[in-house]
Write a protein that holds these residues in place. Structure first.
Motif, PDB file in Angstrom:
ATOM      1  N   LEU A  34       0.823  -1.201   0.000  1.00 14.60           N
ATOM      2  CA  LEU A  34       0.000   0.000   0.000  1.00 14.60           C
ATOM      3  C   LEU A  34       0.860   1.256   0.000  1.00 14.60           C
ATOM      4  N   PHE A  35       0.372   2.290  -0.682  1.00 18.47           N
ATOM      5  CA  PHE A  35       1.027   3.582  -0.599  1.00 18.47           C
ATOM      6  C   PHE A  35       1.031   4.056   0.857  1.00 18.47           C
ATOM      7  N   GLY A  36       2.183   4.500   1.330  1.00 19.42           N
ATOM      8  CA  GLY A  36       2.288   4.995   2.696  1.00 19.42           C
ATOM      9  C   GLY A  36       2.524   3.924   3.726  1.00 19.42           C
ATOM     10  N   GLY A  37       2.431   2.654   3.342  1.00 17.76           N
ATOM     11  CA  GLY A  37       2.679   1.569   4.281  1.00 17.76           C
ATOM     12  C   GLY A  37       1.405   1.033   4.909  1.00 17.76           C
ATOM     13  N   ILE A  38       1.456  -0.228   5.297  1.00 13.74           N
ATOM     14  CA  ILE A  38       0.264  -0.904   5.809  1.00 13.74           C
ATOM     15  C   ILE A  38      -0.153  -0.378   7.177  1.00 13.74           C
ATOM     16  N   GLN A  39       0.792  -0.169   8.077  1.00 16.97           N
ATOM     17  CA  GLN A  39       0.430   0.267   9.427  1.00 16.97           C
ATOM     18  C   GLN A  39      -0.239   1.643   9.415  1.00 16.97           C
ATOM     19  N   LYS A  40       0.272   2.538   8.609  1.00 20.16           N
ATOM     20  CA  LYS A  40      -0.336   3.869   8.487  1.00 20.16           C
ATOM     21  C   LYS A  40      -1.742   3.759   7.920  1.00 20.16           C
ATOM     22  N   TYR A  41      -1.908   2.866   6.964  1.00 19.10           N
ATOM     23  CA  TYR A  41      -3.217   2.693   6.335  1.00 19.10           C
ATOM     24  C   TYR A  41      -4.220   2.090   7.327  1.00 19.10           C
ATOM     25  N   LYS A  42      -3.755   1.136   8.127  1.00 25.37           N
ATOM     26  CA  LYS A  42      -4.634   0.531   9.134  1.00 25.37           C
ATOM     27  C   LYS A  42      -5.101   1.576  10.151  1.00 25.37           C
ATOM     28  N   LYS A  43      -4.203   2.470  10.533  1.00 25.90           N
ATOM     29  CA  LYS A  43      -4.589   3.529  11.459  1.00 25.90           C
ATOM     30  C   LYS A  43      -5.661   4.424  10.839  1.00 25.90           C
ATOM     31  N   ARG A  44      -5.533   4.659   9.549  1.00 23.32           N
ATOM     32  CA  ARG A  44      -6.532   5.463   8.854  1.00 23.32           C
ATOM     33  C   ARG A  44      -7.900   4.770   8.886  1.00 23.32           C
ATOM     34  N   ILE A  45      -7.905   3.480   8.657  1.00 23.39           N
ATOM     35  CA  ILE A  45      -9.163   2.739   8.694  1.00 23.39           C
ATOM     36  C   ILE A  45      -9.754   2.733  10.098  1.00 23.39           C
ATOM     37  N   LYS A  46      -8.917   2.587  11.106  1.00 27.23           N
ATOM     38  CA  LYS A  46      -9.407   2.548  12.489  1.00 27.23           C
ATOM     39  C   LYS A  46     -10.088   3.850  12.894  1.00 27.23           C
ATOM     40  N   ARG A  47      -9.724   4.953  12.241  1.00 25.27           N
ATOM     41  CA  ARG A  47     -10.364   6.237  12.547  1.00 25.27           C
ATOM     42  C   ARG A  47     -11.753   6.349  11.916  1.00 25.27           C
ATOM     43  N   THR A  48     -12.090   5.395  11.051  1.00 25.06           N
ATOM     44  CA  THR A  48     -13.399   5.404  10.392  1.00 25.06           C
ATOM     45  C   THR A  48     -14.476   4.933  11.367  1.00 25.06           C
ATOM     46  N   ASP A  49     -15.628   5.558  11.329  1.00 24.86           N
ATOM     47  CA  ASP A  49     -16.707   5.202  12.254  1.00 24.86           C
ATOM     48  C   ASP A  49     -17.446   3.935  11.860  1.00 24.86           C
ATOM     49  N   ASN A  50     -17.643   3.720  10.563  1.00 28.85           N
ATOM     50  CA  ASN A  50     -18.500   2.626  10.113  1.00 28.85           C
ATOM     51  C   ASN A  50     -17.690   1.616   9.311  1.00 28.85           C
ATOM     52  N   ILE A  51     -17.526   0.423   9.876  1.00 30.15           N
ATOM     53  CA  ILE A  51     -16.698  -0.612   9.267  1.00 30.15           C
ATOM     54  C   ILE A  51     -17.466  -1.928   9.239  1.00 30.15           C
ATOM     55  N   ILE A  52     -17.471  -2.561   8.068  1.00 32.94           N
ATOM     56  CA  ILE A  52     -17.999  -3.918   7.930  1.00 32.94           C
ATOM     57  C   ILE A  52     -16.840  -4.830   7.563  1.00 32.94           C
ATOM     58  N   CYS A  53     -16.737  -5.979   8.229  1.00 30.81           N
ATOM     59  CA  CYS A  53     -15.719  -6.980   7.903  1.00 30.81           C
ATOM     60  C   CYS A  53     -16.416  -8.281   7.516  1.00 30.81           C
TER      61      CYS A  53
END
Length: 374
Positions: free
Chosen positions: A145-164
């Protein structure tokens, strides 16, 4: 308030996430929900949408995946890709604004974990966004991923609505506490209502990449066929030309070119499944595995690697069989040839389990409830 939903797909192909997108769109439209979809390029899935008269748009944008960095030249190329992605996506956002306004969209639903443009779109338009996480993202799976996986995961964690799509995916993104786990629907209804006579072949069905375990399927079959002449291995799916050629050369080297058939992309997978002796799910990192459920719905016994989404769906010795190494897989394949009756009850139990958990109606009930609670 009426839900009016814009889905954003990560590509225009007809595999995985987009197959699940078809089930989502179909089930929502049956409920009278307004749905439109954005694809970044025209692909095979657009033909399906055209055939059904479903609304969609082609807007050129880039997802967050990048090639592997391997040396200074590829590193510099990826830097250029970053700037080009930002430029292209800034243009795409303006087109998406018009689509949102014209269709009075109030929910942006990003259909993959590798699509991020919907986050900015929803924020700028002050409407709700859902991130639908469907994959494990890690270099060992060939995903960067652009910017690295850990940074991207942090971005997703800041999202309010997540479906897995599985609990394993939620753990992989470290969003267990906030994610809504919703297994994909894979069918509106089953095609077959009872088993059919089995033929002498094992079935492997997947995109042909190393992480999907196709080589393990070939190696296991090579040991089985030595003592069970007359059986074949059918391999359904496509991959890069280099890897497909490598696999075919491998099969020739071990002298099984008459016993292993590469069928490419097929539209008759259900017919192949219901007649198969068994389905081989050899992927080491399967987020969920649509084909695993499809096998259950087609009365085809599943021999699956004991990990990730496969282990979450298959209950060992009840709805299928989980193996931990190649020798165990070989033993199951050999045993089902000589003891077919032993496995018949498992296929029926698996079929009933899939009917209860992976059809569109139940999926749509859960999704609609989730939308209403936003």
């Amino acid at each position: 308030m009426e839900n009016r939903i814009l889905f954003i797909a990560h590509d225009g192909g007809a595999y995985g996430a987009n197959q699940s997108l078809i089930n989502i769109v179909s089930s929502l439209k049956e409920r009278g929900v307004f749905v439109t979809v954005v694809f970044p390029l025209r692909g095979m899935i657009c033909d399906f949408f055209d055939k059904n008269g479903w609304d969609y748009h082609i807007v050129s944008f880039r997802n967050e995946l990048r090639p592997k960095t391997d040396g200074i030249i590829s590193y510099l190329k990826n830097i250029l890709r970053v700037f080009y992605k930002k430029y292209l996506n800034s243009l795409a956002i303006k087109e998406l604004y018009d689509i949102v306004d014209l269709n009075k969209i109030n929910i942006i639903h990003s259909n993959s974990g590798v699509v991020a443009i919907g986050v900015a779109l929803a924020k700028n338009k002050n409407i709700r966004h859902i991130w639908h996480l469907r994959e494990y993202i890690h270099p060992s799976y060939g995903l960067y991923l652009f910017g690295g996986i850990q940074k991207y995961k942090k971005r997703i964690k800041r999202t309010d609505n997540i479906i897995c799509i599985t609990n394993g995916v939620a753990r992989g993104f470290d969003v267990v506490e906030k994610a809504f786990v919703l297994h994909d629907a894979v069918r509106k209804k089953p095609i077959f209502s009872k088993p059919q006579p089995k033929e002498k072949y094992f079935l492997f069905c997947s995109a042909l990449t190393k992480s999907k375990g196709v080589e393990e399927a070939i190696d296991a079959f090579s040991k089985v066929v030595k003592v069970n002449n007359g059986y074949k291995l059918l391999i359904v799916g496509e991959g890069s030309s280099d890897y497909e050629n490598y696999l075919k050369e491998k099969v020739v080297k071990i002298g099984l070119e008459n016993d292993i058939d590469f069928l490419g992309f097929r539209k008759d997978v259900d017919e192949l499944m219901i007649k198969a002796t068994a389905f081989l799910m050899c992927s080491r990192n399967e987020a969920m595995g649509r084909v695993t459920v499809e096998s259950m719905l087609n009365f085809c016994i599943v021999f699956g690697y004991n990990d990730s989404g496969t282990a979450e769906i298959v209950e060992h010795n009840k709805t299928g069989f989980l193996y931990n190494n190649e020798n165990e897989l070989v033993n199951y394949m050999s045993d089902i040839i000589t003891n077919k009756e032993k496995y018949e009850g498992v296929t029926t139990t698996a079929y009933n389990y899939a009917i209860s958990n992976f059809l569109e109606e139940k999926f749509c009930d859960n999704l609609m409830n989730y939308y209403d609670k936003l």
